[in-house]
Design a protein around this motif. Sequence first.
Motif, PDB file in Angstrom:
ATOM      1  N   THR A 416       0.874  -1.250   0.040  1.00 64.82           N
ATOM      2  CA  THR A 416       0.098  -0.104   0.002  1.00 64.82           C
ATOM      3  C   THR A 416       0.910   1.290   0.130  1.00 64.82           C
ATOM      4  OG1 THR A 416      -1.725  -1.218   1.331  1.00 64.82           O
ATOM      5  CG2 THR A 416      -1.874   1.133   1.289  1.00 64.82           C
ATOM      6  N   GLU A 417       0.614   2.075  -0.872  1.00 60.21           N
ATOM      7  CA  GLU A 417       1.207   3.417  -0.802  1.00 60.21           C
ATOM      8  C   GLU A 417       0.599   4.586  -0.105  1.00 60.21           C
ATOM      9  OE1 GLU A 417       1.449   5.071  -4.761  1.00 60.21           O
ATOM     10  OE2 GLU A 417       2.731   3.497  -5.473  1.00 60.21           O
ATOM     11  N   SER A 418       1.351   5.230   0.748  1.00 56.58           N
ATOM     12  CA  SER A 418       0.790   6.331   1.543  1.00 56.58           C
ATOM     13  C   SER A 418       1.616   7.475   1.781  1.00 56.58           C
ATOM     14  CB  SER A 418       0.572   5.850   3.012  1.00 56.58           C
ATOM     15  OG  SER A 418       1.550   5.421   3.593  1.00 56.58           O
ATOM     16  N   PHE A 419       1.003   8.619   2.129  1.00 60.30           N
ATOM     17  CA  PHE A 419       1.966   9.767   2.124  1.00 60.30           C
ATOM     18  C   PHE A 419       1.282  10.630   3.200  1.00 60.30           C
ATOM     19  CE2 PHE A 419      -0.445  11.353  -1.388  1.00 60.30           C
ATOM     20  CZ  PHE A 419      -0.673  12.736  -0.963  1.00 60.30           C
ATOM     21  N   SER A 420       2.102  11.787   3.766  1.00 61.87           N
ATOM     22  CA  SER A 420       1.565  12.605   4.659  1.00 61.87           C
ATOM     23  C   SER A 420       2.204  14.032   4.712  1.00 61.87           C
ATOM     24  CB  SER A 420       1.315  11.984   5.976  1.00 61.87           C
ATOM     25  OG  SER A 420       2.545  11.764   6.458  1.00 61.87           O
ATOM     26  N   GLU A 443      -2.917  10.650   2.347  1.00 61.14           N
ATOM     27  CA  GLU A 443      -3.632   9.679   1.743  1.00 61.14           C
ATOM     28  C   GLU A 443      -3.059   8.112   1.774  1.00 61.14           C
ATOM     29  OE1 GLU A 443      -3.527  10.615  -2.583  1.00 61.14           O
ATOM     30  OE2 GLU A 443      -4.412  12.563  -2.368  1.00 61.14           O
ATOM     31  N   THR A 444      -3.952   7.269   1.435  1.00 55.46           N
ATOM     32  CA  THR A 444      -3.603   5.656   1.395  1.00 55.46           C
ATOM     33  C   THR A 444      -4.174   5.154  -0.027  1.00 55.46           C
ATOM     34  OG1 THR A 444      -4.210   5.706   3.836  1.00 55.46           O
ATOM     35  CG2 THR A 444      -4.137   3.598   2.670  1.00 55.46           C
ATOM     36  N   ASN A 445      -3.388   4.533  -0.580  1.00 53.65           N
ATOM     37  CA  ASN A 445      -3.670   4.193  -1.887  1.00 53.65           C
ATOM     38  C   ASN A 445      -3.215   2.721  -2.150  1.00 53.65           C
ATOM     39  OD1 ASN A 445      -4.208   6.728  -3.226  1.00 53.65           O
ATOM     40  ND2 ASN A 445      -2.364   7.138  -2.756  1.00 53.65           N
ATOM     41  N   PHE A 446      -4.138   1.727  -2.282  1.00 52.13           N
ATOM     42  CA  PHE A 446      -3.961   0.242  -2.247  1.00 52.13           C
ATOM     43  C   PHE A 446      -3.515  -0.142  -3.702  1.00 52.13           C
ATOM     44  CE2 PHE A 446      -6.952   0.924   1.100  1.00 52.13           C
ATOM     45  CZ  PHE A 446      -6.236   0.252   2.081  1.00 52.13           C
ATOM     46  N   GLY A 447      -2.968  -1.210  -3.837  1.00 53.27           N
ATOM     47  CA  GLY A 447      -2.186  -1.736  -5.026  1.00 53.27           C
ATOM     48  C   GLY A 447      -3.518  -1.971  -6.152  1.00 53.27           C
ATOM     49  N   LYS A 448      -2.849  -1.679  -7.605  1.00 49.59           N
ATOM     50  CA  LYS A 448      -3.649  -1.554  -8.643  1.00 49.59           C
ATOM     51  C   LYS A 448      -4.371  -3.035  -8.779  1.00 49.59           C
ATOM     52  CE  LYS A 448      -3.899  -0.538 -13.502  1.00 49.59           C
ATOM     53  NZ  LYS A 448      -2.914  -0.299 -14.556  1.00 49.59           N
ATOM     54  N   SER A 486      -8.231   6.239   0.257  1.00 50.60           N
ATOM     55  CA  SER A 486      -8.980   7.451   1.020  1.00 50.60           C
ATOM     56  C   SER A 486      -8.020   8.627   1.341  1.00 50.60           C
ATOM     57  CB  SER A 486      -9.355   6.729   2.480  1.00 50.60           C
ATOM     58  OG  SER A 486      -8.357   6.228   3.025  1.00 50.60           O
ATOM     59  N   TYR A 487      -8.550   9.556   1.774  1.00 51.06           N
ATOM     60  CA  TYR A 487      -7.796  10.628   2.310  1.00 51.06           C
ATOM     61  C   TYR A 487      -8.196  11.098   3.611  1.00 51.06           C
ATOM     62  CZ  TYR A 487     -11.736  13.658   1.157  1.00 51.06           C
ATOM     63  OH  TYR A 487     -12.946  14.202   1.457  1.00 51.06           O
ATOM     64  N   GLN A 488      -7.349  11.840   4.316  1.00 58.76           N
ATOM     65  CA  GLN A 488      -7.826  12.420   5.933  1.00 58.76           C
ATOM     66  C   GLN A 488      -7.384  13.872   5.881  1.00 58.76           C
ATOM     67  OE1 GLN A 488      -6.855  10.735   9.804  1.00 58.76           O
ATOM     68  NE2 GLN A 488      -8.879  10.176   9.380  1.00 58.76           N
ATOM     69  N   ILE A 489      -7.993  14.780   6.478  1.00 56.40           N
ATOM     70  CA  ILE A 489      -7.555  16.056   6.596  1.00 56.40           C
ATOM     71  C   ILE A 489      -7.940  16.171   8.104  1.00 56.40           C
ATOM     72  CG2 ILE A 489      -7.871  18.668   6.546  1.00 56.40           C
ATOM     73  CD1 ILE A 489      -9.091  17.906   3.620  1.00 56.40           C
ATOM     74  N   VAL A 490      -6.760  16.835   8.947  1.00 55.47           N
ATOM     75  CA  VAL A 490      -6.768  16.819  10.431  1.00 55.47           C
ATOM     76  C   VAL A 490      -6.405  18.554  10.614  1.00 55.47           C
ATOM     77  CG1 VAL A 490      -6.073  16.395  12.807  1.00 55.47           C
ATOM     78  CG2 VAL A 490      -6.600  14.496  10.999  1.00 55.47           C
ATOM     79  N   ALA A 491      -7.156  19.019  11.195  1.00 52.30           N
ATOM     80  CA  ALA A 491      -6.844  20.402  11.695  1.00 52.30           C
ATOM     81  C   ALA A 491      -7.170  20.814  13.118  1.00 52.30           C
ATOM     82  CB  ALA A 491      -7.326  21.430  10.624  1.00 52.30           C
ATOM     83  N   GLY A 492      -6.148  21.691  13.815  1.00 54.41           N
ATOM     84  CA  GLY A 492      -6.734  22.004  15.018  1.00 54.41           C
ATOM     85  C   GLY A 492      -5.859  23.096  15.628  1.00 54.41           C
ATOM     86  N   ALA A 493      -6.180  23.523  16.767  1.00 56.05           N
ATOM     87  CA  ALA A 493      -5.464  24.560  17.496  1.00 56.05           C
ATOM     88  C   ALA A 493      -5.689  24.567  18.772  1.00 56.05           C
ATOM     89  CB  ALA A 493      -6.139  26.030  16.993  1.00 56.05           C
ATOM     90  N   ASN A 494      -4.663  24.892  19.812  1.00 56.81           N
ATOM     91  CA  ASN A 494      -4.879  25.015  21.146  1.00 56.81           C
ATOM     92  C   ASN A 494      -4.599  26.314  21.854  1.00 56.81           C
ATOM     93  OD1 ASN A 494      -1.907  24.889  21.443  1.00 56.81           O
ATOM     94  ND2 ASN A 494      -2.123  22.698  20.869  1.00 56.81           N
ATOM     95  N   LEU A 495      -4.762  26.640  23.070  1.00 58.73           N
ATOM     96  CA  LEU A 495      -4.495  27.641  23.589  1.00 58.73           C
ATOM     97  C   LEU A 495      -4.146  27.412  25.143  1.00 58.73           C
ATOM     98  CD1 LEU A 495      -4.309  30.829  23.900  1.00 58.73           C
ATOM     99  CD2 LEU A 495      -6.820  30.984  24.869  1.00 58.73           C
TER     100      LEU A 495
END
Length: 563
Positions: A416-420, A443-448, A486-495
């Motif tokens: 499986t190919e993946s990148f971030s 992203e997570t991309n499975f074999g053809k 699939s893909y995934q987006i994660v965003a956040g903030a803290n104080l």
Amino acid sequence: MIFLKRALLGSAAALATVGAAHAADLPAKKAAAVEFVRVCSAYGAGFFYIPGTDTCLRISGRARAEYGYQSNENRNVGSGNGDVSQFRGLLRINMDARTQTDYGTLRAFIRLEAASRTGAFMTSGTQQRIANAYPALGVDQFGRVQQYVNTDKAFIQFAGLTAGRASSFFDFYAHDFEFVGGTAGSDVSSTNLLAYTASFGNGFSATISMEDPNFRHNTVYSAAAAGAGAAAGTSGTSTFFSSYSLTPLILQQAANGNATLVGFQDVIERSRMPDFVGVLRYDSAWGSAQISGAVKDVNIGSSYNQGFLGATGVTLPIANSAAAIALASARGIRGGSQTTEGFAVQGGLKINTPFIAPGDALYLQGAYGEGANVYTGVTAYTGTYTQSGTPTNGGPFAQYLSDAVVNPLTGKIQLTESFSVVGSFLHYWTPSVRSAVFASYSETNFGKGARAALSLTQGLVGGSAGATSIVTNPALFALSPVLRDSYQIVAGANLIWSPVKDLDIGVEGNYINTGMKSGRVIDQTKTTGVNAANFAALNAAGAIKTLNNYDAAQVRFRVQRDF
């Protein structure tokens, strides 16, 4: 009378003199010397000499309390579905011992953590998988209450050598500015390793590390573990093979394309060889830069040792028969185990920005891997050590995250190919108030061809001859999340507010979007009980609800004291 008194006094004086003379001949008993604890200034504040040694020791620790909220509107049957609240209490004890030698500093460091957590997504499958966590039992508690004790660190450093339990040398950012640690990126803070670091001067160093592979395995996809309902995205367990991790192999096909004979491949990854990590790093006053690389073993077992399962007119069982082996050989499927090599590369940059405010810093990091999803960190939020999961309890569909798939038509491992990519910025508004913003995309991309080939096996995994294959209903399989890219987006903030030194009071919010790169899947929160037999009728009635992506949110409040 006077004479008698003088005689008695004289006798007493004589006896006292004789006693004193004998006492002078006895050895004197001296009080033991008291050795006071001495401050050791060679390694910074907090170190002291262990009495009677030349070893300096620093003892420190942490107490943390957390309270959280996780969005979740699904109360369908399932462990934890409907939970939204979170609680955690954590303790940490550190001991750092250092001794100066002719070869440099000899250091031993240990860190013990223990915690109690309850509620939605406070339990950790990651900790439970590596035997650090212990869930409470009971219908209303399993998956909601968990205690854990973790040997987080226990390593020795000497003359460039690091040996023991420590953070992976592959890691760089490792969620440095976050509470939840949900952005995509590698963050294995506790693994077993043996490493050597060479310093070249002027901030340059290189490390080669041999690391425990069990903390980086993220499964080879197993259809038998998912069960016969996997095509529709539902959960279940294969009735025949529940104690194994198996995936089906098609050995023969009928003229219409349906599978007529299925063999099973053992896809449990054994611990065969360590992962090898190499790192080049540069540190200076402006910040740090690092390039990391890793090579890992991806292996599967025999396709013959569990026998074969027949389907559609095939007599059961066909256990290791010569005919079955011949069919497998004709398709190029061999009976022995297979091994291939996965890899990952990562680049990271940290830039100190004191020109904005003292203490400010920016992280940028990117990673790419094949068969190495834990190294690229695409599993960070949804879950590590699992082939699929949802970012929220009872989410509308599962995200599949296996390191590899065995193609059921060829029997070969497809990585499986993946990148971030991730960025994070920390800013001090005042010396006592700081905040961070962070975001990642992965992203997570499975074999053809792996997903298409798997479609031929659906309906056969449950173990009944003559079962309807999902290939007879391609419209249903098209709505399955199994092995979907699939893909995934994660965003956040803290104080965070630090009213006094080493006390943090803070709040953090996260937004998570998980989706399919193409097409739509069945929404399990609104559609249940779908299978190949009833799909057409439910679809005609408009009862099949689908979606492409969904959102989730989490808020966490923390009070933490370090000492």
